[in-house]
Design an enzyme around this catalytic site. Structure first.
Site, PDB file in Angstrom:
ATOM      1  N   ASP A 993      36.738  48.356  41.241  1.00 41.88           N
ATOM      2  CA  ASP A 993      37.657  47.797  42.229  1.00 41.88           C
ATOM      3  C   ASP A 993      38.676  48.840  42.640  1.00 41.88           C
ATOM      4  O   ASP A 993      39.203  49.587  41.800  1.00 41.88           O
ATOM      5  CB  ASP A 993      38.370  46.579  41.634  1.00 41.88           C
ATOM      6  CG  ASP A 993      38.894  45.648  42.719  1.00 41.88           C
ATOM      7  OD1 ASP A 993      38.897  46.065  43.886  1.00 41.88           O
ATOM      8  OD2 ASP A 993      39.296  44.514  42.397  1.00 41.88           O
ATOM      9  N   LYS A1062      53.595  40.694  43.322  1.00 37.43           N
ATOM     10  CA  LYS A1062      52.255  41.243  43.570  1.00 37.43           C
ATOM     11  C   LYS A1062      51.692  40.814  44.927  1.00 37.43           C
ATOM     12  O   LYS A1062      51.220  41.657  45.705  1.00 37.43           O
ATOM     13  CB  LYS A1062      51.298  40.798  42.458  1.00 37.43           C
ATOM     14  CG  LYS A1062      49.864  41.287  42.697  1.00 37.43           C
ATOM     15  CD  LYS A1062      48.904  40.847  41.609  1.00 37.43           C
ATOM     16  CE  LYS A1062      47.484  41.314  41.927  1.00 37.43           C
ATOM     17  NZ  LYS A1062      46.510  40.897  40.902  1.00 37.43           N
ATOM     18  N   ASP A1221      36.546  45.783  49.100  1.00 37.36           N
ATOM     19  CA  ASP A1221      36.916  47.003  48.379  1.00 37.36           C
ATOM     20  C   ASP A1221      36.543  46.925  46.906  1.00 37.36           C
ATOM     21  O   ASP A1221      37.090  47.673  46.085  1.00 37.36           O
ATOM     22  CB  ASP A1221      38.414  47.276  48.530  1.00 37.36           C
ATOM     23  CG  ASP A1221      39.271  46.146  47.988  1.00 37.36           C
ATOM     24  OD1 ASP A1221      38.720  45.064  47.730  1.00 37.36           O
ATOM     25  OD2 ASP A1221      40.491  46.343  47.827  1.00 37.36           O
TER      26      ASP A1221
END
Length: 1306
Positions: A993, A1062, A1221
């Site tokens: 990742d 986050k 991604d």
């Protein structure tokens, strides 16, 4: 019809096809309308008329036109005086110099290379080759002499009469032209060949388009006239008599060119250009509605209705603009089937009247008709072919670019062979090469390349293709539900029998009502020009429409569904069925089967062929098997309005006709019938929405019947054979089911048109990467699936993300209206009731979603399957099956395995352990070695989880991704229990990742050292966590403010952590605003039980400001790039254009955000106000365009990186799939994939991405000069050009460091 009269005189020039057949120019009705234009009393059906009203252009204001024309002529006269005085004005604006646009066009037409848009005139003149100047001068003078001192000037077309002083100016220009030509003639006599002796091989590059109007005098391309002006201008600075003489001669050409360009500017419609194809045909809502109607008539062979519709629109001058050449050619094909060359000739006349140019399909229809005629004269065919070539086409191009159906190819070939018996098709090899330097090595093939194969043999793959073909032909598939099958009781039998009886009655009543409505719409054949739904209701068998309606009843949730959603679903199902039926009718099935059987030789393990890419080999086979129908279809998708209208009609029939009897106490009484479905209104976000809700009796019957089957469209299931490779924007993925290469909003067409305008060579890398992703074979992890199904049937588990059944929903509170209750308690009770209803609806939706996914997985548990891929408008790839795929939740990913296994090898087991720790989320800040050590420490828990998942210590349940963690525990247990783990054959996908991938691209674009270090572009011993870094920075800001006495900073002490910031940090790169970021932080703070709720708003408002400030300090270059992208998009959209760009791989992208247009759809149930926000004929939505450009541009970069990785992994023989991604491969090939991933990221950002973007935007939008020339708009234009040409400063980060970074992707 006599064809001998046609060739009685051969002295005249080439005849048009209408003249060839000696037919009148138009029918008497057309002539009468042209003499006496008036609005026809005939009116089309109201259903389509509302849509047309927004497309028909309003009549221009005569006063405004006169004023604008006067201003234009004043500008032109001033320009003439400037040229005569040899004084060229330069407008300077800091870094940008604005010059006359004529110079740019001339220079591009003669050089085709360097762009001198921002050069001043003096430098521009120096850049022109003097030899070319001399030759152009000589040719221009010769052309003028040949015309005998007569020169046509280009003036904008207008309906108002010109004033006398305009006529006087025209007369002066003609007189000046004669004097200029006399001077040139004398110069040539005095110095013959002086300007041409040193010129070798120079050619004019004018590419003026051939006119289709009746005035054939002005055929000189504009570029030729402009050339003389720039030539004289370049010589004007030299004290030469010859130069001064030519200076006067150039004024006329300059004037004509400026007039032509200004006319183009005044007619500029940037947004509308997105709805035009390469030939300039418009595809607005009006054109698409008519084209869909004509195609439906063609499919049903309703010639009269199609012809009357086209003639009705052609006769009315205001509606003639709604016809494009595709509509005319579709009708020509229908007449060609009848062998009526006379009617086709009339249509060619209509095309000429509409000022359109015949395309290849028109000539193909004419040749097809000639091939079907028994005694067609060879002279007629010869002249048709001659005119084909005069319009710039060739016979080879006709066969290459046209889409043929049934025997059309053979008929065209027959017509050509009648006059040229030796004619043969010569497959033209692709000489075009993709220009992107990123894939130069991939396509070079200097050394022989062996591409990977599938693990199946030829016979197995043929059987699989036959199964997939039969599924798609059937269109639907019935599968068993995974819900527990209870013992069948007498009540269940009774309810199932009752449900079967009801469905039989519903089918009968719906069938009768459907046929009655169809008969009503058919109406009087004398009014067949009226557009209604009738042709669309004849595309399928009547029973198929009824089946679609009955199947949709079970899908309506108990709380109801919006009418618009049900209508779109029903309309889309009709269109999909129609598309499949059309391919079957056109005899494509046998052709595609023959080609696919040959294509299998490239994929099967027992075949030797392996030196072609799937796209290359499939195209090669299609060219070799060049008989019969084409695989590439030219079907136009139905507009959104038509799909919804079709669906609302079917819903209306369902509401009116589907009824259920009410049981009465006395059997002797007559039974009463009530509707099964009800139409009602509800409010959503202060908007009144029409709903369709089932009666509780139906819900009860369905529940008590407990049916154990589910019905799906075949396109929602994974394929059981390898997908058809994408070879063009119109061919790929499923065998018969229509699939878009670029998924978009329903009804948006600009993306498809943009792809079709693109060079085929530029799309090859994108198509090949999609084919690589789609060719990955999968299978089901059966033990994991069985375990999940057991919990699903045992009331689920919210902790493990398995939704519980509705029996576990909160109990609805009881409310007695007669009881006395205070207003406050009554309000609380109402809120609780609303919450319970909302919760029940959410639980039902989640439960059904899980049921669909698990049932599909269980249906294919013993099979190998594939996910065909397409992409969104940014280039991000997605699997086509919507329910079950690897982009799904943790549950879905846990049951997926690669169908092909590979041994673990030396490092495979270590990568499995690292992957396991990554899935738990326990050691995100630790190094890889520390993660391996942790996996060794907890090996007992790993083995216990694998052996006793539900009865052991349940260590896996505390992981971030529990089901994938459990699957990985099982894989590790199998490997470690072998004597040699390196030989364990693993089918398990291992993930790598990206570390906040959006910020990684920003840091690489800006070469930002600090930012690159924060997101692991720089090699580090431990992974850098950007979220923790931002949280620490925010905490420092908080401490500083707390010391200053800021109350909210003091309250937040101890509550700032990674989890709080986050989501905001992750989404800032994708364009989240401060308002959106505040909502995200507010949600996180509400989850903290200890935080005082009264301060949530103030705290979130404070924190979002600190987060943005922290990011600005950590990523200095990121904010500058983001601001440049945002402001550029704002100015571009403000000028009237949508933001467009091209990815480094050559994929064209346009943002589909436009001002919302309301379209009223009238139906029997209700009037639907359709809000359409993607209509490219409307002005862009400035706010959405500017907010979306930065995140969409970054998304296009991460998709480019993924595609490059996919291509080079494929050439290296590595299995590769991605979830944006997050890259997946076997444990054995993780090291290879990591190397390729880093190399391609460096290669991508080594390109001048921002510089190329700046050049593209400047070249794209430099012509958006405001037509009214108001000071404010002109200043905005100058500001836009200055900003777009601005070169952003970058840092000093060394991209090569990425190749050494362990935690770039990990």
């Amino acid at each position: 019809m006599s064809l001998l009269r046609l060739y009685s005189s051969r002295s005249s020039g080439p005849a048009t096809l209408r003249e060839l057949l000696h037919l009148p120019a138009a029918c008497h009705r057309c002539l009468e309308l042209r003499r006496h234009p008036a609005w026809s009393p005939e009116r089309s059906w109201g259903f389509f008329r509302r849509n047309y009203s927004s497309v028909i252009s309003k009549k221009d204001d005569g006063k405004t036109q006169t004023w604008e024309r006067a201003r234009l002529l004043q500008v032109l006269k001033a320009r003439m005086q400037q040229l005569q005085a040899d004084n060229v004005t330069e407008v300077k604006c800091t870094e940008v110099q604005f010059v006359n646009r004529m110079n740019v066009i001339h220079l591009e037409s003669h050089t085709g290379t360097e762009n001198h848009t921002f050069l001043p005139d003096s430098k521009l003149n120096k850049s022109i080759n003097p030899n070319t100047v001399a030759l152009v001068k000589e040719k221009s003078a010769k052309e003028q002499m040949d015309k005998k001192c007569h020169m046509e000037t280009i003036v904008p077309k207008t309906t108002s009469a010109p004033s006398k002083w305009i006529e006087k100016l025209d007369k002066e220009k003609r007189n000046k032209t004669r004097r200029q030509l006399n001077i040139v003639k004398k110069m040539k006599e005095s110095q013959p060949l002086s300007s041409t002796q040193n010129v070798t091989g120079a050619k004019s590059t004018g590419t003026g388009r051939k006119s289709t109007s009746k005035d054939k005098t002005a055929k000189t391309p504009v570029a030729h006239r402009a050339s003389s002006s720039v030539t004289s201008k370049s010589r004007a600075v030299q004290p030469d008599t010859k130069s001064s003489a030519l200076h006067d001669f150039s004024v006329e050409a300059v004037l004509a060119e400026v007039e032509h360009l200004d006319q183009q500017l005044n007619n500029w419609e940037p947004s509308a250009k997105l709805l035009e194809d390469e030939e300039g045909n418009k595809y607005g809502d009006a054109q698409r509605n008519i084209l869909s109607y004509i195609e439906a008539c063609v499919f049903t062979n309703d010639l009269d209705r199609a012809h009357q519709c086209v003639m009705f629109h052609h006769r009315i001058l205001t509606r003639r603009k709604q016809l494009n050449i595709t509509i005319y050619s579709a009708l020509m094909h229908l007449w060609a089937k009848k062998g009526s060359l006379n009617q086709i000739s009339k249509l060619f006349s209509l095309v000429e009247e509409a000022e359109l140019k015949p395309n290849l399909d028109c000539y193909m229809a004419a040749l097809e008709c000639m091939g079907r005629m028994e005694n067609c004269s060879s002279r007629v065919i010869e002249r048709c072919l001659q005119q084909l070539e005069e319009d710039g086409f060739t016979r080879q191009v006709l066969f290459k670019n046209c889409s043929f159906q049934k025997d059309e190819r053979e008929m065209v070939m027959k017509a050509i062979c009648d006059v040229e018996p030796d004619f043969q098709l010569h497959p033209e090899p692709d000489v075009e090469v993709c220009q992107s330097p990123l894939v130069k090595d991939f396509y070079s093939k200097v050394e022989p390349i062996k591409y990977p194969k599938l693990h199946l043999n030829v016979q197995e793959m043929k059987e699989r293709f036959d199964r997939q073909l039969s599924k798609e032909q059937a269109d639907t598939i019935t599968i068993d539900s995974v819900e527990v099958t209870k013992p069948i009781t007498e009540k269940m039998k009774r309810m199932r029998n009752r449900l079967a009886d009801l469905r039989a009655k519903w089918q009968k009543s719906l069938l009768q009502a459907f046929r009655e409505y169809k008969f009503h719409l058919a109406g009087d054949r004398s009014c067949s020009w009226k557009m209604n739904l009738y042709p669309f209701l004849c595309l399928l068998d009547d029973k198929e429409y009824v089946d679609i309606m009955i199947q949709s009843i079970a899908n309506i949730p108990p709380n109801g569904e919006a009418l618009l959603m049900i209508a779109k679903e029903l309309g889309s199902r009709v269109y999909n069925k129609y598309s499949i039926r059309k391919k079957i009718k056109n005899e494509m099935v046998d052709k595609i089967k023959e080609i696919y059987y040959a294509y299998i030789e490239l994929l099967a393990k027992d075949a030797e062929l392996n030196n072609f890419l799937p796209r290359e080999y499939f195209i090669k086979l299609e060219r070799e098997m060049n008989l019969g129908p084409s695989l590439r279809t030219e079907d136009s998708p139905w507009p959104h309005f038509l799909i919804v209208h079709m669906g609302t009609h079917l819903v209306d029939l369902m509401v009116r006709q589907i009824q259920i009897p009410i049981n009465t106490q006395n059997p002797s009484h007559e039974k009463k019938f009530i509707p099964v479905l009800y139409h009602m209104y509800s409010f959503r976000s202060n908007k009144q929405i029409g709903f369709i809700k089932p009666h509780p009796i139906l819900t009860q019957i369905l529940s008590e019947a407990a049916e154990t089957t589910l019905i799906f469209d075949s396109c929602v299931m994974p394929m059981v054979c390898a997908p058809i490779p994408w070879t063009s924007p119109r061919l790929g993925a499923y065998v018969l089911t229509p699939t878009k290469l670029m998924r978009c909003l329903e009804g948006a067409l600009q993306h498809q048109l943009l792809l079709e305008k693109c060079k085929s060579s530029d799309l090859r890398p994108v198509l090949d990467s999609l084919n690589q992703l789609g060719n990955c074979a999968w299978k089901i992890n059966k033990p994991m699936l069985d375990l999940i199904i057991s919990i699903f049937n045992d009331k689920g588990s919210e902790k493990l993300e398995i939704p519980p059944p509705l029996s576990e929903a909160p109990v609805m509170p009881k409310y007695d209206p007669k009881s006395e209750i205070s207003p406050a308690n009554k309000s609380i009770l109402k809120k609780k009731i609303a919450w319970v209803r909302k919760r029940a609806a959410e639980m039902h939706s989640l439960r059904m979603d899980a049921l669909y996914k698990l049932s599909i997985a269980n249906h294919i548990r013993d099979d190998v399957f594939w996910f065909p891929h397409n992409m969104d408008f940014r280039g991000r790839t997605y699997p086509c099956p919507p329910y079950f795929n690897h982009l799904g939740s943790d549950v879905t990913r846990a049951v997926l395995l690669f169908a092909e296994g590979k041994p673990l090898g030396e490092h495979g087991l270590n990568w499995l352990k690292i992957h396991l720790v990554n899935l738990t989320g326990f050691k995100k800040k630790c190094s890889l070695k520390e993660r391996l050590d942790y996996a060794t420490e907890v090996m007992d828990n790993i083995l216990d989880s694998a052996d006793n998942p539900l009865t052991g210590r349940k260590w896996w349940m505390n992981a971030d991704e529990p089901w994938q963690t459990l699957a990985c525990c099982t894989e590790i247990a199998h490997a470690t229990r072998l004597p040699d783990p390196t030989k364990h054959i693993s089918y398990f996908p291992v993930h790598q990742d990206g570390s906040c991938n959006g910020l990684q691209h920003y840091a690489a674009l800006g070469r930002d050292v600090i930012g690159a270090t924060s997101v692991n572009l720089m090699p580090c011993e431990v992974p850098q966590d950007v979220y923790s870094g931002v949280a620490q920075q925010v905490e420092e800001f908080r401490k500083r403010d707390a010391e200053k006495g800021v109350k909210i900073a003091q309250i937040l002490e101890g509550f700032i952590n990674r989890k709080v910031v986050k989501q905001t940090v992750m989404t800032v790169v994708y364009g989240v605003t401060r308002f959106g970021g505040r909502l995200q932080i507010e949600k996180r703070l509400k989850e903290v039980e200890e935080f005082p709720k009264d301060y949530v708003w103030d705290a979130s408002h404070y924190l979002v400001q600190q987060v943005f400030s922290s990011l600005k300090e950590m990523f200095t270059g990121t904010r500058g790039i983001q601001d440049w992208l945002t402001e550029s998009a704002r100015l571009i959209s403000k000028s009237g254009s949508s933001v467009e760009w091209v990815t480094p791989l050559g994929l064209p992208i346009v943002q589909p955000y436009h001002r919302t247009r309301s379209t009223l759809l009238r139906s029997n149930l209700q009037n639907l106000n359709l809000q359409i926000s993607h209509d490219a004929s409307q002005r862009p939505d400035t706010v959405k365009q500017k907010n979306a450009f930065a995140p969409n541009f970054i998304h296009s970069l991460d998709s480019t990186h993924m595609m490059l990785t996919a291509l080079y992994c494929y050439s290296a023989g590595v299995t590769f799939v991605s979830v944006h991604d997050c890259f997946w491969t076997h444990a054995y090939t993780v090291d290879i994939m990591n190397q390729v991933c880093r190399e391609q990221f460096v290669a991508l950002h080594s390109q001048p991405i921002l510089q190329d973007l700046s050049k593209f935007l400047v070249n794209k939008y430099r012509y958006n000069i405001p037509a009214d020339r108001k000071s404010k708009k002109l200043q905005d234009y100058k500001k836009m050009m200055e900003l777009l040409s601005k070169v952003l400063e970058t840092g000093e980060f060394d991209l090569e460091k990425v190749k050494e970074s362990t935690y770039f992707f990990s």
